[in-house]
Design an enzyme around this catalytic site. Structure first.
Site, PDB file in Angstrom:
ATOM      1  N   TYR A   1       0.758  -1.284   0.075  1.00 21.57           N
ATOM      2  CA  TYR A   1      -0.179  -0.043   0.009  1.00 21.57           C
ATOM      3  C   TYR A   1       0.877   1.428   0.049  1.00 21.57           C
ATOM      4  O   TYR A   1       0.187   2.353   0.371  1.00 21.57           O
ATOM      5  CB  TYR A   1      -1.053  -0.092   1.222  1.00 21.57           C
TER       6      TYR A   1
ATOM      7  N   HIS B   1      -9.213  -7.550  -2.894  1.00 22.51           N
ATOM      8  CA  HIS B   1      -8.403  -6.440  -3.476  1.00 22.51           C
ATOM      9  C   HIS B   1      -8.030  -7.111  -4.875  1.00 22.51           C
ATOM     10  O   HIS B   1      -7.875  -8.398  -4.699  1.00 22.51           O
ATOM     11  CB  HIS B   1      -7.082  -6.199  -2.596  1.00 22.51           C
TER      12      HIS B   1
ATOM     13  N   GLU C   1       2.791  -6.499  -7.584  1.00 20.33           N
ATOM     14  CA  GLU C   1       1.985  -7.007  -6.509  1.00 20.33           C
ATOM     15  C   GLU C   1       2.138  -8.826  -6.581  1.00 20.33           C
ATOM     16  O   GLU C   1       2.743  -9.070  -5.362  1.00 20.33           O
ATOM     17  CB  GLU C   1       0.499  -6.692  -6.629  1.00 20.33           C
TER      18      GLU C   1
END
Length: 133
Positions: free
Chosen positions: A50, A116, A127
């Site tokens: 994040y 997510h 990611e």
């Protein structure tokens, strides 16, 4: 085009034992699970994931939420997977999410939104590299 996306089944969904319900939605829509693991996220990994939100007023609560209990990280693959998964997930705000989307069905709030997914091929690559080395 075949694409891959990182998907997280977040702590609120894991705590409510709805992992299988969520995974079946992706599978029923023709997406393949390539990798999957259930884990407790370290603060370090959460902060890397994040990092673009650092400095925003909700950052600390986001980190606390994602690290509070187990989640399931997975890599999904399919034709145009990134845009399809985002449509399947629905709006971050469950009140605005379309009927039948994961967030309309299962999210508790904009913060506790159950899932997510990567938002672009660049994000997916970054990611997936963070979560699956």
């Amino acid at each position: 085009m075949m694409e891959q996306s990182l998907v997280l089944v977040k702590p609120d969904a894991v705590e409510r034992n709805i992992i299988g319900k969520i995974l079946s939605i992706y599978e029923d829509r023709g997406l393949n699970i390539l990798k999957m693991k259930k884990m407790r996220v370290s603060r370090e990994l959460a902060e890397k994931h994040y990092e673009e939100h650092k400095g925003r007023d909700y950052y600390d609560s986001l980190i606390n939420y994602i690290t509070r209990s187990d989640l399931v990280a997975l890599v999904l693959e399919g034709e145009d997977a990134i845009s399809r998964i985002r449509k399947i997930n629905g709006s971050n705000n469950p009140d605005k999410a379309e009927e039948g989307t994961i967030r309309k069905l299962y999210a508790l709030s904009t913060t506790l939104n159950s899932v997510h997914a990567s938002d672009s091929p660049v994000s997916a690559e970054r990611e997936i590299g963070l979560w699956f080395d």
